[in-house]
Motif scaffolding. Structure first.
Motif, PDB file in Angstrom:
ATOM      1  N   LEU A  56      48.594  54.849  41.942  1.00 22.51           N
ATOM      2  CA  LEU A  56      47.619  54.222  41.676  1.00 22.51           C
ATOM      3  C   LEU A  56      45.967  54.796  41.514  1.00 22.51           C
ATOM      4  CD1 LEU A  56      48.076  50.967  43.387  1.00 22.51           C
ATOM      5  CD2 LEU A  56      48.186  50.828  41.018  1.00 22.51           C
ATOM      6  N   SER A  57      45.276  54.789  40.599  1.00 27.71           N
ATOM      7  CA  SER A  57      44.095  55.300  40.662  1.00 27.71           C
ATOM      8  C   SER A  57      42.941  54.219  41.368  1.00 27.71           C
ATOM      9  CB  SER A  57      43.320  55.387  38.949  1.00 27.71           C
ATOM     10  OG  SER A  57      44.151  56.309  38.322  1.00 27.71           O
ATOM     11  N   THR A  58      42.154  55.172  41.811  1.00 27.56           N
ATOM     12  CA  THR A  58      41.236  54.404  42.887  1.00 27.56           C
ATOM     13  C   THR A  58      39.751  54.703  42.462  1.00 27.56           C
ATOM     14  OG1 THR A  58      41.182  56.353  44.536  1.00 27.56           O
ATOM     15  CG2 THR A  58      42.731  54.585  45.034  1.00 27.56           C
ATOM     16  N   PRO A  59      38.683  53.842  42.961  1.00 32.79           N
ATOM     17  CA  PRO A  59      38.908  52.778  43.634  1.00 32.79           C
ATOM     18  C   PRO A  59      39.460  51.560  43.118  1.00 32.79           C
ATOM     19  CG  PRO A  59      36.824  52.832  42.958  1.00 32.79           C
ATOM     20  CD  PRO A  59      37.438  54.137  42.309  1.00 32.79           C
ATOM     21  N   VAL A  60      40.078  50.724  43.896  1.00 32.10           N
ATOM     22  CA  VAL A  60      40.903  49.324  43.184  1.00 32.10           C
ATOM     23  C   VAL A  60      40.974  48.416  44.183  1.00 32.10           C
ATOM     24  CG1 VAL A  60      43.166  50.192  43.874  1.00 32.10           C
ATOM     25  CG2 VAL A  60      42.845  48.442  41.784  1.00 32.10           C
ATOM     26  N   CYS A  61      40.551  47.161  43.575  1.00 31.27           N
ATOM     27  CA  CYS A  61      40.696  45.967  44.375  1.00 31.27           C
ATOM     28  C   CYS A  61      41.807  45.127  43.883  1.00 31.27           C
ATOM     29  CB  CYS A  61      39.307  45.332  44.545  1.00 31.27           C
ATOM     30  SG  CYS A  61      38.141  45.831  45.457  1.00 31.27           S
ATOM     31  N   PHE A  62      42.562  44.444  44.777  1.00 26.76           N
ATOM     32  CA  PHE A  62      43.571  43.097  44.284  1.00 26.76           C
ATOM     33  C   PHE A  62      43.042  42.296  44.974  1.00 26.76           C
ATOM     34  CE2 PHE A  62      45.930  47.401  44.310  1.00 26.76           C
ATOM     35  CZ  PHE A  62      46.847  47.285  43.399  1.00 26.76           C
ATOM     36  N   TYR A  63      42.594  40.997  44.057  1.00 29.67           N
ATOM     37  CA  TYR A  63      41.987  39.904  44.634  1.00 29.67           C
ATOM     38  C   TYR A  63      42.712  38.671  44.234  1.00 29.67           C
ATOM     39  CZ  TYR A  63      37.769  36.560  44.592  1.00 29.67           C
ATOM     40  OH  TYR A  63      37.202  35.372  45.028  1.00 29.67           O
ATOM     41  N   LEU A  64      43.349  38.073  45.162  1.00 34.74           N
ATOM     42  CA  LEU A  64      44.222  36.731  45.115  1.00 34.74           C
ATOM     43  C   LEU A  64      43.186  35.708  45.446  1.00 34.74           C
ATOM     44  CD1 LEU A  64      47.132  37.887  46.967  1.00 34.74           C
ATOM     45  CD2 LEU A  64      47.001  37.556  44.604  1.00 34.74           C
ATOM     46  N   TYR A  65      42.953  34.746  44.943  1.00 35.10           N
ATOM     47  CA  TYR A  65      41.757  33.558  45.068  1.00 35.10           C
ATOM     48  C   TYR A  65      42.619  32.332  44.733  1.00 35.10           C
ATOM     49  CZ  TYR A  65      40.930  34.080  40.094  1.00 35.10           C
ATOM     50  OH  TYR A  65      40.926  34.068  38.897  1.00 35.10           O
ATOM     51  N   ARG A  66      42.177  31.224  45.579  1.00 39.75           N
ATOM     52  CA  ARG A  66      42.419  29.873  45.088  1.00 39.75           C
ATOM     53  C   ARG A  66      41.833  29.524  43.743  1.00 39.75           C
ATOM     54  NH1 ARG A  66      43.839  26.399  49.785  1.00 39.75           N
ATOM     55  NH2 ARG A  66      43.211  27.627  51.760  1.00 39.75           N
ATOM     56  N   SER A  67      42.539  29.021  43.060  1.00 37.62           N
ATOM     57  CA  SER A  67      41.898  28.664  41.545  1.00 37.62           C
ATOM     58  C   SER A  67      40.427  27.944  41.650  1.00 37.62           C
ATOM     59  CB  SER A  67      42.929  27.775  40.844  1.00 37.62           C
ATOM     60  OG  SER A  67      43.402  26.632  41.401  1.00 37.62           O
TER      61      SER A  67
END
Length: 158
Positions: free
Chosen positions: A88-99
């Protein structure tokens, strides 16, 4: 609305990592890197800062016990499929969120590749809405299990 806490809930560092955390990197992937997990009742974010080489998040998973043990992997979410988790290329954010959330993404994600996944309330694994508290999360990475207890705002892994 308020922003998610900028205090990391879990921080994986490479100074010095236990032998169990030393992954065999893919060709050209960084062998050590850091990641930070931010969470609040509405969102769960995995942030990997800039690294000198791509990083491998293959095998990264989060285990919680609700009524039974549940293991979640980033690559299982439709918004995160098709990525090469081995490089994976960085920087990276995986953002899980309530709808339903209106909270902003953690500031650490500014300037990072932002990957989003909206979830229904029933799919929120990191927070216990009935008891109004964070759940204990076991972070699984390269065969190592790292504990981030409920109610502890920062978990440092060295």
């Amino acid at each position: 609305t308020t922003a998610p806490s900028e205090t990391p809930v879990l921080q994986v560092t490479d100074t010095p990592p236990p032998a169990a955390l030393n992954a065999t990197p893919e060709q050209g992937a960084a062998s050590t890197f850091s990641l930070t997990i931010f969470r609040d009742e509405d969102s769960f974010t995995v942030y990997v800062p800039q690294s000198s080489a791509p990083v491998s998040l293959s095998g990264l998973a989060f285990r919680v016990t609700v009524n039974e043990q549940i293991t979640q992997r980033l690559e299982d979410y439709s918004g995160f499929r098709g990525l090469n988790y081995s490089a994976l290329s960085t920087p990276v954010c995986f953002y899980l969120y309530r709808s339903t959330t209106t909270r902003p993404v953690p500031q650490a994600c500014q300037g990072a590749t932002l990957l989003r996944q909206s979830l229904q309330n029933a799919d929120v694994f990191w927070y216990d809405a009935v008891n109004n508290q964070d759940r204990t999360i076991v972070v699984l990475l390269d065969g190592a299990e790292m504990l981030c207890p409920a109610g502890q705002s920062v978990c440092n892994l060295r």
